[in-house]
Design a protein around this motif. Structure first.
Motif, PDB file in Angstrom:
ATOM      1  N   ASP A   1      -0.648   3.716  -6.397  1.00 40.62           N
ATOM      2  CA  ASP A   1      -1.605   3.371  -5.587  1.00 40.62           C
ATOM      3  C   ASP A   1      -2.820   4.299  -5.812  1.00 40.62           C
ATOM      4  O   ASP A   1      -2.531   5.591  -5.688  1.00 40.62           O
ATOM      5  CB  ASP A   1      -1.220   3.443  -4.135  1.00 40.62           C
ATOM      6  CG  ASP A   1      -1.974   2.727  -3.088  1.00 40.62           C
ATOM      7  OD1 ASP A   1      -3.072   2.326  -3.443  1.00 40.62           O
ATOM      8  OD2 ASP A   1      -1.732   2.809  -2.008  1.00 40.62           O
TER       9      ASP A   1
ATOM     10  N   TRP B   1      -5.031   5.158  -3.465  1.00 41.48           N
ATOM     11  CA  TRP B   1      -5.466   5.647  -2.107  1.00 41.48           C
ATOM     12  C   TRP B   1      -5.080   6.855  -1.569  1.00 41.48           C
ATOM     13  O   TRP B   1      -3.598   6.986  -2.105  1.00 41.48           O
ATOM     14  CB  TRP B   1      -5.247   4.533  -1.193  1.00 41.48           C
ATOM     15  CG  TRP B   1      -5.978   3.131  -1.525  1.00 41.48           C
ATOM     16  CD1 TRP B   1      -5.791   2.005  -2.341  1.00 41.48           C
ATOM     17  CD2 TRP B   1      -7.420   2.840  -1.007  1.00 41.48           C
ATOM     18  NE1 TRP B   1      -6.777   1.158  -2.292  1.00 41.48           N
ATOM     19  CE2 TRP B   1      -7.684   1.442  -1.331  1.00 41.48           C
ATOM     20  CE3 TRP B   1      -8.367   3.373  -0.158  1.00 41.48           C
ATOM     21  CZ2 TRP B   1      -8.937   0.856  -1.052  1.00 41.48           C
ATOM     22  CZ3 TRP B   1      -9.270   2.742   0.481  1.00 41.48           C
ATOM     23  CH2 TRP B   1      -9.746   1.397  -0.221  1.00 41.48           C
TER      24      TRP B   1
ATOM     25  N   SER C   1      -4.838  -5.129   5.793  1.00 44.54           N
ATOM     26  CA  SER C   1      -5.640  -4.023   5.523  1.00 44.54           C
ATOM     27  C   SER C   1      -7.311  -4.505   5.386  1.00 44.54           C
ATOM     28  O   SER C   1      -7.436  -5.610   4.927  1.00 44.54           O
ATOM     29  CB  SER C   1      -5.333  -3.438   4.130  1.00 44.54           C
ATOM     30  OG  SER C   1      -5.844  -4.101   3.134  1.00 44.54           O
TER      31      SER C   1
ATOM     32  N   PRO D   1       0.593  -1.068  -0.017  1.00 38.29           N
ATOM     33  CA  PRO D   1      -0.019  -0.014   0.105  1.00 38.29           C
ATOM     34  C   PRO D   1       0.894   1.192   0.004  1.00 38.29           C
ATOM     35  O   PRO D   1       1.810   1.341   0.572  1.00 38.29           O
ATOM     36  CB  PRO D   1      -0.847  -0.112   1.434  1.00 38.29           C
ATOM     37  CG  PRO D   1      -0.770  -1.588   1.726  1.00 38.29           C
ATOM     38  CD  PRO D   1       0.473  -2.095   1.082  1.00 38.29           C
TER      39      PRO D   1
END
Length: 268
Positions: A97, A99, A223, A92
């Motif tokens: 990514d 996010w 996650s 992550p």
């Protein structure tokens, strides 16, 4: 073979109502249009409000309706695909990514996460909150749980809850070698904090994706991502482009779609 008991069970009234409502959504309502209130709909279809609520909840679960805070129940747009598992496995917070990293705090993880991490439930970990945006709207929220043993080089912090700290946790996690991932997908209901983050009402249907990240034979992080079930259609793996066919092999265009007459609102 004889008829089973299940075959003899009549169709629930709310399920029949759901089918009638679904036809009405296709023929009489536009995307984003607000539905009449429950009292009016119940009277219109001649059903109890409890039956109506069951039908509406099922349509929301199927992504046909959305409950919007301060607005009411609206017709949902078609779900769009959200990639959750490409062929390349990365930590992550990698450059590609999707996010946005938010605040980080030290907290005891849920029992299910502690079990995946192989540690006691009361042992604190770093919990990094992240948000996934699509078309300018939040479609998923995530809590990334990282045990202290995975980021030993992270300096001590005087306080938690700051975004810079969350980014520091991710940078330190990237020092580990990622050896694999394992994902599970479950249907769930939005908790209060999930609902606030996703601009939904508590109890709204969500898709919960739990990912375990492995490094050197152990789970280095976990996650828990909560996706809006009314908006997202989760996709896994890389999409391969369709081969280009010669013009002679191209299918003829489909006939124009005929206008569908409006459904009759009869009592169910």
């Amino acid at each position: 073979m004889g008829t089973s008991q299940l075959d003899a069970v009549p169709e629930p009234k709310y399920w029949h109502l759901k089918t009638v409502l679904s036809d009405a959504l296709d023929s009489e309502f536009e995307v984003g249009e607000i539905l009449p209130n429950e009292r009016e709909l119940a009277a219109r279809f001649g059903v109890a409000r409890a039956t109506l609520r069951q039908a509406l909840e099922q349509l929301e679960l199927e992504g046909r309706l959305q409950r919007r805070r301060g607005v009411g129940t609206t017709v949902a747009p078609p779900r769009f695909g959200v990639e959750v598992g490409g062929s390349e496995q990365t930590w992550p917070g990698s450059p590609d990514d999707a996010w946005q990293t938010g605040e980080s705090e030290e907290t005891a993880p849920p029992a299910s996460v502690a079990a995946l991490l192989g540690q006691d439930g009361d042992q604190p970990v770093h919990a990094v909150r992240r948000t996934r945006m699509t078309h300018g709207h939040p479609v998923a929220g995530e809590l990334l749980y990282v045990p202290h043993s995975s980021v030993p080089g992270l300096p001590d912090a005087d306080s938690s809850g700051d975004t810079a700290r969350g980014r520091a946790v991710l940078r330190e996690l990237h020092r580990l070698e990622l050896h694999g991932q394992e994902r599970t997908v479950e249907l769930g209901s939005a908790r209060a904090d999930d609902a606030r983050q996703l601009d939904r009402l508590p109890g709204a249907p969500v898709l919960v994706v739990t990912t375990s990240y492995f490094s050197h034979g152990a789970v280095a992080a976990v996650s828990v991502s909560t996706y809006r079930a009314d908006t997202c259609r989760l996709t896994f793996g890389d999409r391969r482009p369709e081969p280009v066919r010669p013009a002679a092999e191209t299918a003829a265009p489909a006939a124009p779609r005929r206008h569908r007459p409006a459904a009759r609102f009869s009592r169910v």
